[in-house]
Design a protein around this motif. Structure first.
Motif, PDB file in Angstrom:
ATOM      1  N   ALA A  64       0.836  -1.204   0.000  1.00  0.00           N
ATOM      2  CA  ALA A  64       0.000   0.000   0.000  1.00  0.00           C
ATOM      3  C   ALA A  64       0.870   1.254   0.000  1.00  0.00           C
ATOM      4  N   ALA A  65       1.949   1.227   0.751  1.00  0.00           N
ATOM      5  CA  ALA A  65       2.859   2.382   0.792  1.00  0.00           C
ATOM      6  C   ALA A  65       3.521   2.577  -0.568  1.00  0.00           C
ATOM      7  N   ARG A  66       3.964   1.492  -1.187  1.00  0.00           N
ATOM      8  CA  ARG A  66       4.576   1.600  -2.524  1.00  0.00           C
ATOM      9  C   ARG A  66       3.578   2.185  -3.526  1.00  0.00           C
ATOM     10  N   HIS A  67       2.333   1.708  -3.450  1.00  0.00           N
ATOM     11  CA  HIS A  67       1.306   2.208  -4.359  1.00  0.00           C
ATOM     12  C   HIS A  67       1.064   3.703  -4.134  1.00  0.00           C
ATOM     13  N   ALA A  68       0.942   4.107  -2.868  1.00  0.00           N
ATOM     14  CA  ALA A  68       0.692   5.514  -2.553  1.00  0.00           C
ATOM     15  C   ALA A  68       1.832   6.413  -3.032  1.00  0.00           C
ATOM     16  N   LEU A  69       3.060   5.904  -2.969  1.00  0.00           N
ATOM     17  CA  LEU A  69       4.225   6.695  -3.389  1.00  0.00           C
ATOM     18  C   LEU A  69       4.607   6.442  -4.843  1.00  0.00           C
ATOM     19  N   GLN A  70       3.838   5.606  -5.529  1.00  0.00           N
ATOM     20  CA  GLN A  70       4.050   5.260  -6.940  1.00  0.00           C
ATOM     21  C   GLN A  70       5.437   4.656  -7.175  1.00  0.00           C
ATOM     22  N   ILE A  71       5.792   3.702  -6.328  1.00  0.00           N
ATOM     23  CA  ILE A  71       7.065   2.993  -6.461  1.00  0.00           C
ATOM     24  C   ILE A  71       6.761   1.590  -6.958  1.00  0.00           C
ATOM     25  N   PRO A  72       7.316   1.200  -8.103  1.00  0.00           N
ATOM     26  CA  PRO A  72       7.061  -0.151  -8.628  1.00  0.00           C
ATOM     27  C   PRO A  72       7.539  -1.235  -7.658  1.00  0.00           C
ATOM     28  N   ASP A  73       6.836  -2.371  -7.681  1.00  0.00           N
ATOM     29  CA  ASP A  73       7.129  -3.478  -6.768  1.00  0.00           C
ATOM     30  C   ASP A  73       8.560  -3.998  -6.891  1.00  0.00           C
TER      31      ASP A  73
END
Length: 140
Positions: A64-73
């Motif tokens: 969720a944090a990666r998604h919110a910060l737009q960081i690819p998995d």
């Protein structure tokens, strides 16, 4: 006698007979203080927790944090936060040198804080600036 033993003996003499009260900011820190050979000189050992509201500062799901910060998995992320990047003792330049040694081009340095961040490092960096919101700080 090595330096560690020498300095312990010096501290032992200095602490003896003093009005010494030791404070930890967590139960773990306080337990470490209690285990010290110098704790015998303390009149009290207590914990005073950090002044943070545990209802506001809770872990956030990593995806969720990666998604919110737009960081690819697939990105390898290293986080770095401090109140002032310009402060030399925070060693931002040392961190950048260490990151250059990591193999692969999928590394990302995620920072939040104030001050001047070193430029031209060759390390991809996402700077979030100063985060005053507990919700945003939890994403980090």
């Amino acid at each position: 006698m090595d330096d560690t033993d020498k300095f312990f003996r010096i501290k032992d003499r200095c602490y003896s007979g003093k009005n010494l009260h030791l404070i930890g900011n967590s139960e773990w820190t306080t337990s470490q203080i209690s285990r010290s050979g110098l704790a015998k000189h303390a009149r009290s050992i207590r914990t005073i927790p950090l002044g943070l509201n545990p209802e506001q500062y809770r872990p956030v799901d990593k995806l969720a944090a990666r998604h919110a910060l737009q960081i690819p998995d697939e990105r390898f992320v290293v986080g770095f936060a401090c109140s002032d990047f310009s402060e030399e003792r925070k060693e931002a330049s040392l961190l950048l040198e260490a990151l250059k040694t990591l193999s692969g081009q999928k590394n990302l340095l995620l920072t939040f804080g104030a001050g001047k961040w070193p430029s031209g490092s060759g390390v991809e960096t996402m700077q979030l600036g100063t985060l005053t919101s507990p919700q945003l700080q939890c994403l980090f």
